[in-house]
Design an enzyme around this catalytic site. Structure first.
Site, PDB file in Angstrom:
ATOM      1  N   HIS A 167       1.180  -1.660  -0.309  1.00 51.59           N
ATOM      2  CA  HIS A 167       0.403  -0.558   0.327  1.00 51.59           C
ATOM      3  C   HIS A 167       0.986   1.602  -0.027  1.00 51.59           C
ATOM      4  O   HIS A 167       0.430   2.519  -0.393  1.00 51.59           O
ATOM      5  CB  HIS A 167      -0.939   0.061   0.940  1.00 51.59           C
ATOM      6  CG  HIS A 167      -0.373  -0.022   2.778  1.00 51.59           C
ATOM      7  ND1 HIS A 167      -0.510  -1.128   3.245  1.00 51.59           N
ATOM      8  CD2 HIS A 167       0.097   1.319   3.235  1.00 51.59           C
ATOM      9  CE1 HIS A 167       0.227  -0.778   4.373  1.00 51.59           C
ATOM     10  NE2 HIS A 167       0.553   0.482   3.922  1.00 51.59           N
ATOM     11  N   ASP A 170       0.370  -7.488   1.623  1.00 45.11           N
ATOM     12  CA  ASP A 170       0.647  -6.433   1.663  1.00 45.11           C
ATOM     13  C   ASP A 170       2.447  -6.147   1.689  1.00 45.11           C
ATOM     14  O   ASP A 170       2.821  -5.051   2.285  1.00 45.11           O
ATOM     15  CB  ASP A 170      -0.141  -5.769   2.722  1.00 45.11           C
ATOM     16  CG  ASP A 170       0.129  -4.257   2.530  1.00 45.11           C
ATOM     17  OD1 ASP A 170       0.127  -3.507   1.539  1.00 45.11           O
ATOM     18  OD2 ASP A 170      -0.048  -3.593   4.026  1.00 45.11           O
ATOM     19  N   SER A 188       4.667   2.605   7.818  1.00 44.18           N
ATOM     20  CA  SER A 188       4.409   1.786   6.950  1.00 44.18           C
ATOM     21  C   SER A 188       5.977   1.335   5.830  1.00 44.18           C
ATOM     22  O   SER A 188       6.295   2.036   5.215  1.00 44.18           O
ATOM     23  CB  SER A 188       3.339   1.641   5.619  1.00 44.18           C
ATOM     24  OG  SER A 188       2.093   1.593   7.008  1.00 44.18           O
TER      25      SER A 188
END
Length: 445
Positions: free
Chosen positions: A181, A211, A295
């Site tokens: 993402h 992911d 992230s």
């Protein structure tokens, strides 16, 4: 963004600027346990607003820990979807209770359409070298000195704005691991080293199912420091942990805490109300502060080895325009899963996923005076590993290799992190008795 009656929401915490974003990451790719007999989207549970605990009190739904620099707008990302009905083990589906207010999980970055490519020959990875400790206390200063040079800030330009995240240098040829993402929808990618040098990068491969993504620096310098990946299976609850990343655009930020839980079933719901627009993982949970921008960054142990890739956080919503932040509930993809997927992305630009071959839902059964919770098998795919192992409809799967499975989402997350062709022991309750079965996972189509 819709919120439930308790005011919780799930939103992407990556940085976004410019035109109004077109939505968060898409997580609807073929999943680990896809049933060949269902329609192309699999057997989909119905969605409703709110937070979803995929397997009761041990499973949570989060948003990704992306980040935004000062002066930028956050882009709406994963929301909570209440899930009901059946779930394919290993798919991006879950079942269970929909609660009015629980936890939101943020994910970082937008949609991506990467070009698959292979890595250069004979790159060097890092070997684990323990960092010195002061007695029984971790020497976090030494850990930070070791890990920071292996951590990069990632700036992504998309058709709808810009975003920021973090990455981990995996090889000395400029190969970097991050979240899918983070680079989703990337038209331009730049990475910044800890000393401020900035390089253009391209996407090598992405895997929405886990992911994870791999990017590579173009014309990398010759002095890169790869991170050492540790064994996430050896991580224990209560041991020290450090998160490194670029929260809110603040590069080279380190925070410390402990490992709060292992094998935590985590569901990250995409922006779409479609329940297939979600990812499931069996994550490491930490109370080390993880915020927008973290992230794709490393979660490391006291020896400086990467044991996870930070991917999502749980947070409260205080209104439509509120930004998510750390409340001490952060989640990381285990390093063993990271290595399994990253090596495949480097080799071919895509990853294979294991298939158990059951459709399951949360359930419970009585054995004497005890109640067992787990994943209740609803149907099996003919010719699958589950069918060949003798699993039956009505069996309650309670453990995989001795690790408790408290529901369908937990089973999904576990299968996703396992290797195609690997053999595992399932503990099941059948006819009010416990039994074990050895199952060999096949490849999801």
């Amino acid at each position: 963004m819709p919120t439930d009656r308790y005011g919780w929401d799930a939103r992407d915490v990556e940085g976004a600027s410019g035109a109004d974003p077109q939505g968060g990451p898409a997580y609807g790719s073929p999943a680990v346990g896809a049933d060949a007999n269902t329609d192309p989207q699999g057997e989909q549970p119905a969605a409703s607003p709110g937070w979803s605990w995929g397997t009761g009190p041990d499973a949570v739904t989060t948003h990704a820990a992306g980040g935004s620099a000062a002066g930028t707008r956050s882009r709406r990302g994963p929301g909570w979807a209440g899930v009901a009905g059946l779930v394919m083990a290993g798919m991006l589906l879950s079942s269970g209770l929909t609660l009015g207010g629980v936890i939101a999980y943020d994910q970082v970055d937008g949609d991506s359409t990467p070009n698959a490519a292979t890595s250069s020959s004979s790159p060097r990875t890092a070997d684990a070298e323990p960092v010195a400790k002061n007695g029984e206390s971790p020497d976090w200063e030494a850990v930070a000195d070791k890990v920071s040079p292996s951590t990069v800030a990632i700036d992504v330009s998309t058709g709808s704005g810009s975003a920021e995240g973090t990455g981990v240098i995996y090889r000395d040829d400029g190969t970097i691991i991050t979240n899918n993402h983070v680079v989703s929808g990337a038209q331009k990618v730049e990475v910044s080293l800890t000393d401020g040098r900035t390089y253009t990068a391209r996407v090598v491969g992405t895997d929405p199912t886990t992911d994870l993504a791999v990017i590579t620096m173009q014309d990398p310098p010759g002095d890169l420091t790869p991170a050492s990946l540790g064994d996430s299976d050896s991580v224990e609850v209560g041991e020290g942990a450090m998160a490194v990343g670029t929260p809110l655009g603040l590069q080279n930020t380190v925070t410390t805490g402990i490992i709060s839980a292992v094998h935590r079933p985590v569901t990250t719901q995409g922006e779409s109300a479609d329940p297939s627009d979600a990812t499931y993982s069996s994550a490491l949970q930490t109370d080390a502060a993880i915020n927008p921008g973290n992230s794709g960054g490393p979660l490391v142990n006291a020896s400086g080895s990467v044991v996870g890739i930070n991917s999502s956080i749980a947070s409260f919503s205080q209104g439509e325009e509120s930004q998510s932040g750390s409340i001490g509930l952060g989640f990381a993809i285990p390093s063993n899963t990271v290595k399994l997927i990253a090596d495949q992305l480097i080799d071919s630009g895509s990853a294979k996923h294991a298939l158990l071959g059951v459709t399951a839902q949360d359930g419970s059964q009585q054995v004497s005076s005890s109640t067992y919770r787990g994943a209740l098998v609803h149907s099996l795919e003919p010719g699958s590993g589950a069918a060949d192992a003798g699993l039956r409809e009505g069996d309650l799967i309670t453990q995989v290799d001795g690790v408790p499975v408290n529901g369908a989402a937990a089973l999904t997350g576990m299968v996703r992190g396992l290797e195609v062709g690997s053999t595992h022991q399932l503990t099941v309750v059948r006819d009010q008795k416990e039994t074990t079965l050895d199952v060999t996972l096949t490849e999801a189509s």
